[in-house]
Enzyme design. Structure first.
Site, PDB file in Angstrom:
ATOM      1  N   GLY A  28      10.181  15.883  36.911  1.00 55.57           N
ATOM      2  CA  GLY A  28      10.280  14.459  36.552  1.00 55.57           C
ATOM      3  C   GLY A  28       9.503  14.231  35.270  1.00 55.57           C
TER       4      GLY A  28
ATOM      5  N   ILE B  54       6.282  13.670  34.717  1.00 57.75           N
ATOM      6  CA  ILE B  54       5.006  14.388  34.559  1.00 57.75           C
ATOM      7  C   ILE B  54       5.253  15.885  34.372  1.00 57.75           C
ATOM      8  CG2 ILE B  54       2.780  14.932  35.636  1.00 57.75           C
ATOM      9  CD1 ILE B  54       3.016  12.185  37.092  1.00 57.75           C
TER      10      ILE B  54
ATOM     11  N   ARG C  98      18.061  18.117  40.556  1.00 55.75           N
ATOM     12  CA  ARG C  98      19.098  17.940  39.527  1.00 55.75           C
ATOM     13  C   ARG C  98      18.661  18.624  38.243  1.00 55.75           C
ATOM     14  NH1 ARG C  98      18.851  13.177  42.231  1.00 55.75           N
ATOM     15  NH2 ARG C  98      17.047  12.531  41.016  1.00 55.75           N
TER      16      ARG C  98
ATOM     17  N   ALA D  43       0.030  16.879  42.338  1.00 63.18           N
ATOM     18  CA  ALA D  43       1.014  15.962  42.931  1.00 63.18           C
ATOM     19  C   ALA D  43       0.411  15.297  44.173  1.00 63.18           C
ATOM     20  CB  ALA D  43       2.285  16.727  43.242  1.00 63.18           C
ATOM     21  N   ARG D  44       0.635  15.912  45.317  1.00 61.00           N
ATOM     22  CA  ARG D  44       0.013  15.435  46.554  1.00 61.00           C
ATOM     23  C   ARG D  44      -0.374  16.664  47.381  1.00 61.00           C
ATOM     24  NH1 ARG D  44      -0.661  11.291  44.428  1.00 61.00           N
ATOM     25  NH2 ARG D  44      -0.049   9.186  45.087  1.00 61.00           N
TER      26      ARG D  44
ATOM     27  N   GLU E  70      -7.087  14.857  52.127  1.00 66.01           N
ATOM     28  CA  GLU E  70      -7.960  14.168  51.181  1.00 66.01           C
ATOM     29  C   GLU E  70      -8.664  12.974  51.829  1.00 66.01           C
ATOM     30  OE1 GLU E  70      -5.894  14.151  47.369  1.00 66.01           O
ATOM     31  OE2 GLU E  70      -6.863  12.240  46.962  1.00 66.01           O
TER      32      GLU E  70
ATOM     33  N   HIS F 158      -9.087  14.327  42.611  1.00 68.18           N
ATOM     34  CA  HIS F 158      -7.918  13.469  42.354  1.00 68.18           C
ATOM     35  C   HIS F 158      -8.127  12.623  41.081  1.00 68.18           C
ATOM     36  CE1 HIS F 158      -4.290  11.409  44.521  1.00 68.18           C
ATOM     37  NE2 HIS F 158      -4.151  11.362  43.209  1.00 68.18           N
TER      38      HIS F 158
ATOM     39  N   GLY G  46      -6.129  12.839  38.298  1.00 70.97           N
ATOM     40  CA  GLY G  46      -4.932  12.895  37.447  1.00 70.97           C
ATOM     41  C   GLY G  46      -4.774  11.714  36.498  1.00 70.97           C
TER      42      GLY G  46
END
Ligand code: DGY
Length: 335
Positions: free
Chosen positions: A165, A167, A188, A247-248, A277, A295, A297
């Site tokens: 995407g 990022i 995609r 990301a997560r 987390e 975290h 970011g």
């Protein structure tokens, strides 16, 4: 005309945690009554449920769970949930939609900050930067040596981006500037112009994992991506490869990661997010081959301000009966 805009109806807006003042100012300036949880610790659940009662909009931090219970506690007048984050795994979007509540997030404004941090983790892991810094701070004697703390060069190395995407694409641009080649796994294909600019090849996930020198995760947290990187995937990576996650945390099986590092199945990991987390798997804490960040970011002054103002504008648009700028249109995020 100057002065605050007075809305037809003054709404009650609950902000679940401290956000940059510019975001609060927009809400207050529009004439709404704004109730901000100003403590730095996350708002206790029962306090949150009490505060949202009667709210017309909730501006939520990612530490606030927005689910059926909260939506019921808010009541039928609730119109908007504006998340101050691009990730929205804290929001039950389907539950919002069932009640006609518009949910929004903050894509775009944190792309560069997060890609910068992911690139920093690529450098920190491959060049052993945190380890070197710890050595200096330890006070242990050291001197320059030809074989001291050798890392891995990036020139000609392959970056494998999982979730191409905004990022992931921004990280790929940075990696290209460091001489890396780019592969990606995505549902995609990316825009052909972007693929050609980056020389990026699209691969199935298993092939990307088996052939990349650095794998960086940029997919959203969904039921499909839970433990996307587990024992089998880690075992399929090169023993010289590094894993980066901004990301997560739930995308990686953290216990499996500890085992893979222990067995030498991969060379190291750079993590900005954690499965449970803010808890971090104890098996990661003592390891020199991992870099652990809390975290960070999107944690720049400029980016957090942009996130807060975008979330406020989203809430204001919905309260004014207009379309929000960045609605979450689907139940499953697409990255
Ligand atoms: C996000 O926006 O999802 C980030 O994780 C917050 O920094």
């Amino acid at each position: 005309m100057t002065g605050a805009v007075v809305p037809a109806v003054t709404a009650r807006v609950v902000v679940t945690g401290r956000i940059p003042q510019a975001g609060v100012d927009l809400l207050v300036g529009a004439g709404h009554h704004v109730d901000v949880w100003t403590d730095d610790t996350p708002i206790p659940r029962d306090e949150l449920l009490r505060r949202v009662a009667g709210a017309h909009a909730v501006v939520s931090l990612l530490t606030a769970r927005i689910d059926d219970e909260l939506l019921d506690a808010a009541g039928p007048q609730l119109r908007a949930v504006a998340n101050v984050a691009v990730g929205y795994d804290n929001i039950d979007v389907a539950a919002c939609h069932r009640r006609g509540v518009v949910a929004t997030n903050t894509p775009g404004v944190l792309t560069d900050a997060t890609a910068d941090l992911a690139m920093a983790l690529v450098l920190m892991t491959t060049r052993r930067l945190a380890e070197g810094e710890r050595l200096i701070r330890s006070g242990e004697p050291w001197r320059w040596g030809m074989f001291m703390m050798l890392g891995t060069g990036l020139q000609g190395a392959r970056l494998g981006v999982v979730g191409m995407g905004q990022i992931g694409t921004a990280l790929a641009r940075r990696a290209r500037a460091f001489g890396m080649t780019v592969a990606y796994a995505n549902r995609r294909p990316v825009d052909p112009a972007v693929a050609s600019e980056l020389g990026a090849v699209r691969l199935p996930l298993d092939e990307l994992l088996a052939t990349s020198d650095v794998v960086s995760l940029h997919c959203p947290a969904t039921p499909e991506t839970h433990h996307l990187i587990g024992a089998a995937q880690l075992a399929s990576m090169r023993p010289t490869a590094f894993l980066v996650n901004t990301a997560r945390g739930t995308v990686v099986d953290e216990a499996a990661l500890v085992d893979a590092l222990e067995r030498g199945e991969i060379a190291g990991a750079g993590l900005d997010v954690f499965e449970h987390e803010p808890a971090v798997h104890p098996g990661l804490l003592g390891r020199d081959d991992v870099v652990l960040l809390p975290h960070l970011g999107s944690a720049t002054v400029e980016t957090r301000t942009a996130m807060a103002t975008l979330a406020a504008r989203n809430a204001l648009a919905v309260l004014a009966g207009a379309d929000p700028l960045t609605p979450i249109g689907v139940v499953r995020p697409t990255g």
